[in-house]
Design a protein around this motif. Structure first.
Motif, PDB file in Angstrom:
ATOM      1  N   ARG A   1     -12.764  -1.609   1.540  1.00  0.00           N
ATOM      2  CA  ARG A   1     -11.976  -0.570   2.195  1.00  0.00           C
ATOM      3  C   ARG A   1     -10.945  -0.030   1.217  1.00  0.00           C
ATOM      4  NH1 ARG A   1     -11.012  -1.278   8.201  1.00  0.00           N
ATOM      5  NH2 ARG A   1     -12.860  -2.365   8.942  1.00  0.00           N
ATOM      6  N   CYS A   2     -10.321   1.082   1.570  1.00  0.00           N
ATOM      7  CA  CYS A   2      -9.256   1.638   0.742  1.00  0.00           C
ATOM      8  C   CYS A   2      -8.104   0.625   0.703  1.00  0.00           C
ATOM      9  CB  CYS A   2      -8.764   2.952   1.334  1.00  0.00           C
ATOM     10  SG  CYS A   2      -7.259   3.587   0.542  1.00  0.00           S
ATOM     11  N   PRO A   3      -7.639   0.267  -0.493  1.00  0.00           N
ATOM     12  CA  PRO A   3      -6.550  -0.714  -0.561  1.00  0.00           C
ATOM     13  C   PRO A   3      -5.228  -0.164  -0.039  1.00  0.00           C
ATOM     14  CG  PRO A   3      -7.055   0.126  -2.744  1.00  0.00           C
ATOM     15  CD  PRO A   3      -8.095   0.682  -1.817  1.00  0.00           C
ATOM     16  N   ARG A   4      -5.103   1.143   0.023  1.00  0.00           N
ATOM     17  CA  ARG A   4      -3.831   1.745   0.462  1.00  0.00           C
ATOM     18  C   ARG A   4      -3.726   1.862   1.981  1.00  0.00           C
ATOM     19  NH1 ARG A   4      -1.669   7.606   0.003  1.00  0.00           N
ATOM     20  NH2 ARG A   4       0.566   7.253   0.082  1.00  0.00           N
ATOM     21  N   CYS A   5      -4.821   2.320   2.633  1.00  0.00           N
ATOM     22  CA  CYS A   5      -4.733   2.572   4.082  1.00  0.00           C
ATOM     23  C   CYS A   5      -5.761   1.782   4.902  1.00  0.00           C
ATOM     24  CB  CYS A   5      -4.884   4.068   4.361  1.00  0.00           C
ATOM     25  SG  CYS A   5      -6.541   4.702   4.070  1.00  0.00           S
ATOM     26  N   GLY A   6      -6.758   1.193   4.247  1.00  0.00           N
ATOM     27  CA  GLY A   6      -7.750   0.394   4.965  1.00  0.00           C
ATOM     28  C   GLY A   6      -8.926   1.174   5.514  1.00  0.00           C
ATOM     29  N   THR A   7      -9.032   2.466   5.148  1.00  0.00           N
ATOM     30  CA  THR A   7     -10.146   3.276   5.631  1.00  0.00           C
ATOM     31  C   THR A   7     -11.474   2.752   5.103  1.00  0.00           C
ATOM     32  OG1 THR A   7      -8.798   5.264   5.770  1.00  0.00           O
ATOM     33  CG2 THR A   7     -11.168   5.599   5.547  1.00  0.00           C
ATOM     34  N   LYS A   8     -12.496   2.746   5.988  1.00  0.00           N
ATOM     35  CA  LYS A   8     -13.852   2.381   5.578  1.00  0.00           C
ATOM     36  C   LYS A   8     -14.520   3.601   4.948  1.00  0.00           C
ATOM     37  CE  LYS A   8     -15.003  -0.817   9.343  1.00  0.00           C
ATOM     38  NZ  LYS A   8     -15.910  -0.960  10.507  1.00  0.00           N
ATOM     39  N   GLY A   9     -15.704   3.379   4.384  1.00  0.00           N
ATOM     40  CA  GLY A   9     -16.510   4.490   3.878  1.00  0.00           C
ATOM     41  C   GLY A   9     -15.953   5.089   2.600  1.00  0.00           C
TER      42      GLY A   9
ATOM     43  N   GLY B   1      -9.363   8.856   3.960  1.00  0.00           N
ATOM     44  CA  GLY B   1      -8.279   8.708   4.929  1.00  0.00           C
ATOM     45  C   GLY B   1      -6.930   9.155   4.411  1.00  0.00           C
ATOM     46  N   CYS B   2      -6.539   8.640   3.245  1.00  0.00           N
ATOM     47  CA  CYS B   2      -5.177   8.894   2.762  1.00  0.00           C
ATOM     48  C   CYS B   2      -5.118   9.741   1.491  1.00  0.00           C
ATOM     49  CB  CYS B   2      -4.448   7.572   2.526  1.00  0.00           C
ATOM     50  SG  CYS B   2      -5.100   6.597   1.150  1.00  0.00           S
ATOM     51  N   GLY B   3      -6.273  10.067   0.915  1.00  0.00           N
ATOM     52  CA  GLY B   3      -6.286  10.912  -0.276  1.00  0.00           C
ATOM     53  C   GLY B   3      -5.988  10.194  -1.577  1.00  0.00           C
ATOM     54  N   TYR B   4      -5.854   8.878  -1.525  1.00  0.00           N
ATOM     55  CA  TYR B   4      -5.558   8.084  -2.723  1.00  0.00           C
ATOM     56  C   TYR B   4      -6.679   8.236  -3.746  1.00  0.00           C
ATOM     57  CZ  TYR B   4      -5.172   3.760  -5.487  1.00  0.00           C
ATOM     58  OH  TYR B   4      -5.106   2.841  -6.506  1.00  0.00           O
ATOM     59  N   ARG B   5      -6.300   8.567  -4.980  1.00  0.00           N
ATOM     60  CA  ARG B   5      -7.286   8.676  -6.062  1.00  0.00           C
ATOM     61  C   ARG B   5      -7.521   7.279  -6.623  1.00  0.00           C
ATOM     62  NH1 ARG B   5      -8.913  12.490 -10.198  1.00  0.00           N
ATOM     63  NH2 ARG B   5      -7.603  14.090  -9.272  1.00  0.00           N
TER      64      ARG B   5
ATOM     65  N   VAL C   1       1.885   9.731  -4.927  1.00  0.00           N
ATOM     66  CA  VAL C   1       2.016   9.756  -3.468  1.00  0.00           C
ATOM     67  C   VAL C   1       1.885  11.184  -2.965  1.00  0.00           C
ATOM     68  CG1 VAL C   1       3.588   9.360  -1.539  1.00  0.00           C
ATOM     69  CG2 VAL C   1       3.403   7.649  -3.361  1.00  0.00           C
ATOM     70  N   ALA C   2       2.558  12.124  -3.633  1.00  0.00           N
ATOM     71  CA  ALA C   2       2.485  13.535  -3.227  1.00  0.00           C
ATOM     72  C   ALA C   2       1.072  14.064  -3.387  1.00  0.00           C
ATOM     73  CB  ALA C   2       3.468  14.356  -4.063  1.00  0.00           C
ATOM     74  N   ASP C   3       0.404  13.688  -4.494  1.00  0.00           N
ATOM     75  CA  ASP C   3      -0.984  14.116  -4.732  1.00  0.00           C
ATOM     76  C   ASP C   3      -1.900  13.574  -3.632  1.00  0.00           C
ATOM     77  OD1 ASP C   3      -3.160  15.200  -6.420  1.00  0.00           O
ATOM     78  OD2 ASP C   3      -3.662  13.076  -6.692  1.00  0.00           O
ATOM     79  N   ALA C   4      -1.745  12.303  -3.276  1.00  0.00           N
ATOM     80  CA  ALA C   4      -2.575  11.702  -2.223  1.00  0.00           C
ATOM     81  C   ALA C   4      -2.320  12.392  -0.888  1.00  0.00           C
ATOM     82  CB  ALA C   4      -2.293  10.207  -2.115  1.00  0.00           C
ATOM     83  N   GLU C   5      -1.068  12.657  -0.585  1.00  0.00           N
ATOM     84  CA  GLU C   5      -0.752  13.302   0.699  1.00  0.00           C
ATOM     85  C   GLU C   5      -1.300  14.733   0.750  1.00  0.00           C
ATOM     86  OE1 GLU C   5       3.457  12.801   1.106  1.00  0.00           O
ATOM     87  OE2 GLU C   5       3.261  10.676   1.644  1.00  0.00           O
TER      88      GLU C   5
END
Ligand SMILES: [Zn+2]
Length: 128
Positions: free
Chosen positions: A8-16, A30-34, A119-123
């Motif tokens: 899962r995404c380590p930042r928000c836990g989103t699957k896929g 989910g969160c846009g984290y690169r 953080v701004a880029d991910a958001e």
């Protein structure tokens, strides 16, 4: 770390977070984290895969040596232990690849928290 182990995404836990079995998405849906924050960022994933593969390859060989040493049986066939070791050499990297990649993404995030620009880029990408 648990999110990484669960692919899962380590930042928000989103699957896929994988486009395919071997391809991590560029960003978390989910969160846009690169995930790949810099070139060569996933070298550590190779290290994790190498360590687990090597450990599992050595285990049957060590068992063979230990078994012969303890029992004194000189007629114990080596080939089943060698075959198991070779099987681990092939199977563990293939099966473990997605887990090592997502786990390494978690290690990277834990060891280097996002800076305000990231953080701004991910958001900005999460909003799309
Ligand atoms: Zn995320």
């Amino acid at each position: 770390m648990a999110r990484g182990l669960a692919k899962r995404c380590p930042r928000c836990g989103t699957k896929g977070v994988f486009d395919s079995y071997f391809k991590l998405t560029e960003r978390c849906p989910g969160c846009g984290y690169r995930f790949q924050r810099e070139a060569g960022a996933f070298t550590g994933a190779l290290l994790i895969a190498w360590v687990f593969t090597l450990a599992l390859m050595i285990l049957p060989l060590f068992t063979y040596v230990l078994w012969r040493g303890v029992t004194g049986n000189d007629h114990l066939a080596f080939w089943p232990f060698a075959a198991l070791s070779i099987t681990f050499a092939v199977v563990v990297p293939l099966v473990g690849y997605p887990i090592t990649v997502s786990t390494w993404a978690a290690v990277d995030l834990v060891s280097r928290p996002l800076d305000p620009d990231e953080v701004a880029d991910a958001e900005a990408h999460a909003a799309r």
